[in-house]
Motif scaffolding. Structure first.
Motif, PDB file in Angstrom:
ATOM      1  N   ASP A  44      52.674  88.430  45.675  1.00 14.36           N
ATOM      2  CA  ASP A  44      53.784  87.619  46.184  1.00 14.36           C
ATOM      3  C   ASP A  44      53.200  86.361  46.829  1.00 14.36           C
ATOM      4  O   ASP A  44      52.272  86.438  47.621  1.00 14.36           O
ATOM      5  N   THR A  64      60.095  87.578  47.732  1.00 12.64           N
ATOM      6  CA  THR A  64      59.594  88.737  48.468  1.00 12.64           C
ATOM      7  C   THR A  64      60.548  89.920  48.335  1.00 12.64           C
ATOM      8  O   THR A  64      60.112  91.062  48.195  1.00 12.64           O
ATOM      9  N   THR A 117      57.382  83.618  53.748  1.00 13.96           N
ATOM     10  CA  THR A 117      56.073  84.091  53.307  1.00 13.96           C
ATOM     11  C   THR A 117      55.078  82.936  53.371  1.00 13.96           C
ATOM     12  O   THR A 117      55.318  81.888  52.789  1.00 13.96           O
TER      13      THR A 117
END
Ligand SMILES: Nc1nc2c(ncn2[C@@H]2O[C@H](COP(=O)(O)OP(=O)(O)OP(=O)(O)O)[C@@H](O)[C@H]2O)c(=O)[nH]1
Ligand SMILES: [Mg+2]
Lengths: 151, 650
Positions: free
Chosen positions: B55, B16, B36
């Motif tokens: 991502d 990220t 994430t």
């Protein structure tokens, strides 16, 4: 002689021999590097003994004993006392946790750094000599005392 | 031209961070695995092309078990991106390469291997032979640092280069396993070839995954190929072969570090995970966090309050009278009463960011895991609870990393009992008005909220789920010194929601409350608001809450801060416009004041949280359950506080 990973005290080094977890978990653990033949180190036990941080390569991971007990290893830097043959002299390297257990050992005069002579080791009981005194310990206790053979 | 790029890799390697550097986004980063949990998209224009980056959550292997890993795996295996970027941490290349091999097996798309945190590797004296790796792997390798942004442009160049190359040139490295494994793979491949439905699949990958015992793949193929023999222990052999190759590559192309990069981390850990002082340290950290939130912010809050008083003074002389009242009592009184707490909330998030970025989260989970074991959950849930001190929404999202659906549900239904930052205004207002030592009352309510959460876990386990504790496997990242810029971004990212709420839901509810308090009669005592409050007041007969409080509680269902803003508006619109704190002091005593704090702590999560519960569980049922469950607990607990409190004082 194989022992379960979660039985090793802090500071132990061992080689992984067998991973006996359910398929899915096994795939994960293998992917993290817990592969037979690799060296593993016991870095740190949590304040309440479980879980434990292990080091494998440059990777540190915490496992609960419920998982670690399914991973079998061969100790490298020290072995549990019950594996020592009769007649050997060894040095105590590490002791597993347990308040009562440690108190008991203290009464025998057993502590890290002490030298022990193995007088007898058969039928599940081990007779040892510490500072000229003779004691007998059961296999259960003897598997929590980790020693390095010196002669 | 538009090029889609998927970013994948092990957890916590800086995916990220690099994504943010590439696209200028400000997605959440943190020094612990599992930050994430959803796909995030961002764009960068580079040399006339539009690069779209995706991502992904981190994953150790492609044998996905939890929701976040499944999201990552699906994107890698079935996603429609053009290129896959595999990111690895320069200091744990071993795991990075292991995943890379899996990705190379799984996808036919071009792959780029990125070695991130090269700044740290350099400091440790590690030298990486990039060209050597490129030649061996037959794919581009880029060294990057998300911190210094080194290599970011080079990565973009490489993406263009790979994209424009004809696919014949992209012979990637394919790992050959030992004879026995290869034979087993081919055998399954031959079986698969007989079945039409596997035509579009990557058969080699399916075969390997089958041998690895991947439950999803097994389910997929056993329908068509019911009797498959999987040689015993072949899973271990496959992993061994991969690791063998990994260590050969490392031996040839990566030098050992000149000193142990873990020295400092180990020393810090010696203290923070210590046998005796580890847990006390954890409690001390929590205590300090809330103490600082209260102490440092106090003077700042006072000046914000002074500013709004001044503003309200000006607007109150406007004519007509109703407009003056709407502006000064309704909007400035209501919204201003909330903005006073901006300093507290930003400071709280600054400190949470600090804990996240140092790497302490994993340690906290490790230290308390044993307690979690008794609750049949794991240290993983504990991280969600800590996040809950900030905001329940990301805390609930973070439960995606849990492999066990039972643990996940118990955790996400209990997270709302952890006091989020939105409840802080209520606590601070009440504690400041009624307790001699507001800091301790504040810590008291936080402690209480932890206890309630624990009890809730026990209840939910008993109610719905019987089972064994789930496994707890968590990586300990190395400690890092947080970068101030990241902390400021973190603080702003989280704190800004509070400002947005002030401009939306709090503003709207302040206006609504004002209307209800102004009409029909023009005085509060006989207004609709009073009517509403008095209607449910009997429910709180024992608590002895006045109607202003009960009205505020109703509106507080939308967002907890609204309890404060509503109360402020209701008090402000009285004839003599009395002081807010003074009024509170007159209508409550310390006992039912604490009961009010407890009630606000536990009752109905805000709208945003309810919506998240619904979307994460995929069912309205759990959302409705949560509403009833929290109200029930809030009511019973506050009742207990009142009764016991009175008995103690009498
Ligand atoms: N020194 C240094 N730190 C980095 C670099 N890249 C990331 N970090 C730090 O590494 C930690 C993890 O970064 P993230 O970007 O959240 O990692 P991630 O791979 O997205 O993690 P998950 O989403 O949890 O899988 C953060 O504390 C970052 O500040 C880098 O190149 N150099
Ligand atoms: Mg991330």
């Amino acid at each position: 002689m194989l022992i379960k990973l979660d039985e090793l005290p802090e500071g132990s080094v061992a080689v992984i021999e067998k991973v006996d977890l359910p398929e899915d978990l096994k795939e994960r653990i293998l992917g993290m590097g817990f592969i037979p033949g690799r060296r593993i180190e016991v870095v740190k036990k949590a304040p309440l003994v479980d879980p434990t941080v292990y080091k494998i390569g440059n990777f540190r991971v915490s496992l609960r004993s419920s998982e670690a007990s399914k991973i079998y290893v061969k100790p490298v830097n020290h072995i549990p006392l019950f594996l020592c043959p009769e007649g050997t002299v060894c040095k105590v390297n590490a002791l597993a946790y347990g308040r009562r257990f440690l108190n008991e050992l203290a009464r025998m005069g057993l502590d890290v750094g002490k030298k022990i002579r193995i007088l007898r080791n058969n039928s599940g009981k081990i007779t040892i000599e510490v500072d000229g005194n003779i004691h007998t310990v059961g296999k259960g206790r003897a598997s929590k005392i980790f020693v390095e053979v010196i002669e | 031209m538009k090029i889609d790029v998927a970013i994948c890799g092990n957890p916590n390697v800086g995916k990220t961070s690099l994504f943010n550097a590439l696209t200028g986004s400000r997605q959440r980063v943190g020094n612990w695995p599992g930050v994430t949990v959803a796909k995030k998209e961002g764009y960068r224009y580079w040399k006339g092309h539009e690069l779209k980056f995706v991502d992904l959550p981190g994953t150790y292997t492609l044998g996905a078990q939890s929701l976040d890993e499944k999201i990552a795996r699906d994107a890698i295996v079935n996603g429609d991106e053009d290129i896959v970027v595999v990111i690895s941490d320069a200091l744990s290349l071993e795991r990075g390469l292991y995943l890379l091999f899996q990705v190379l097996e799984a996808t036919s798309k071009p792959v780029i291997f990125v070695i991130n945190a090269i700044d740290e590797a350099r400091k440790a004296g590690i030298v990486i032979d990039k060209t050597g790796l490129e030649v061996s792997l037959n794919i581009p390798v880029v060294l990057t640092s998300a911190l210094t942004e080194e290599g970011v442009d080079e990565l973009c160049d490489k993406i263009l280069e790979v994209y424009s190359k004809p696919s014949i040139d992209q012979r990637k490295f394919i790992l050959k396993y030992n004879e026995e494994i290869e034979q087993a793979i081919q055998k399954i491949e031959r079986e698969l070839e007989k079945e039409k439905e596997f035509d579009s699949y990557n058969k080699r990958w399916i075969a390997i995954k089958t041998l690895e015992g991947d439950s999803e793949v097994l389910q997929l193929i056993t329908k068509s190929i019911p009797h498959l023999e999987i040689p015993e222990d072949i899973q271990i052999e496959i992993s061994s072969d991969r690791y063998q190759l990994v260590s050969n590559l490392l031996k040839n192309f990566v030098s050992e570090s000149s000193y142990d990069v873990w020295n400092i981390s180990d020393a810090i850990d010696h203290v923070f995970t210590h046998k005796y002082i580890g847990i006390p340290i954890f409690l001390a950290i929590l205590y300090m966090m809330f103490k600082i939130t209260f102490d440092i912010a106090a003077p700042l809050s006072d000046s914000v309050a002074a500013f709004f008083d001044w503003l309200a003074n000006i607007t109150s002389s406007i004519s007509p009278r109703w407009l003056a009242s709407l502006l000064s009592d309704g909007i400035i009184g209501g919204v201003g009463s909330i903005l006073v707490f901006v300093p507290n909330i930003f400071i709280l998030f600054f400190m949470m960011g600090f804990l996240e970025e140092t790497g302490y989260f994993s340690r906290a989970a490790f230290v308390v895991d044993r307690f979690m074991y008794y609750l049949k959950i794991s240290g993983r849930s504990f991280i969600s609870f800590i996040l809950g001190f900030g905001c329940s929404v990301p805390a609930i999202m973070s439960t995606r990393v849990m492999g066990d659906p039972r643990e996940r549900l118990v955790t996400l239904l209990s997270v709302p009992f952890i006091s989020c930052s939105a409840r802080l205004p209520v606590y601070i207002l009440i504690a400041g008005a009624l307790f001699k030592n507001p800091g301790n009352a504040l810590f008291g309510i936080y402690f209480f909220s932890i206890i309630v959460t624990t009890v809730s876990i026990l209840i939910l386990n008993k109610l719905f789920f019987k089972g064994t504790p789930s496994p707890f496997i968590i990586e300990m990242p190395r400690y890092r010194m947080p970068v101030v810029k990241n902390l400021v971004i973190y603080m702003w990212n989280n704190g800004k929601h509070f400002l947005q709420k002030a401009g939306t839901i709090i503003l709207v509810s302040a206006i609504v409350i004002w209307f209800l308090s102004y009409f029909p009669a023009g005085n509060v005592e006989n207004s609709y608001a009073a009517l509403l409050g008095k209607l449910i007041q009997p429910v709180f007969k024992v608590h002895q809450f006045d109607w202003r409080i009960t009205t505020s509680l109703i509106f507080g269902i939308s967002a907890k801060e609204v309890v404060v803003s509503s109360y402020a508006t209701l008090v402000g619109s009285q004839e003599d416009s009395p002081d807010l704190v003074e009024t509170l002091r007159n209508s409550l005593n310390p006992v039912n004041a604490f009961a009010l704090m407890v009630f606000v702590m536990a009752y109905v999560p805000c709208f945003a949280t309810l919506a998240t519960i619904k979307s994460e569980t995929g069912s309205l049922k759990y959302m409705l359950f949560s509403i009833v469950y929290t109200i029930l607990i809030a009511y019973i607990l506050s009742l207990i506080v009142v009764v016991v409190g009175r008995a103690l004082i009498a």
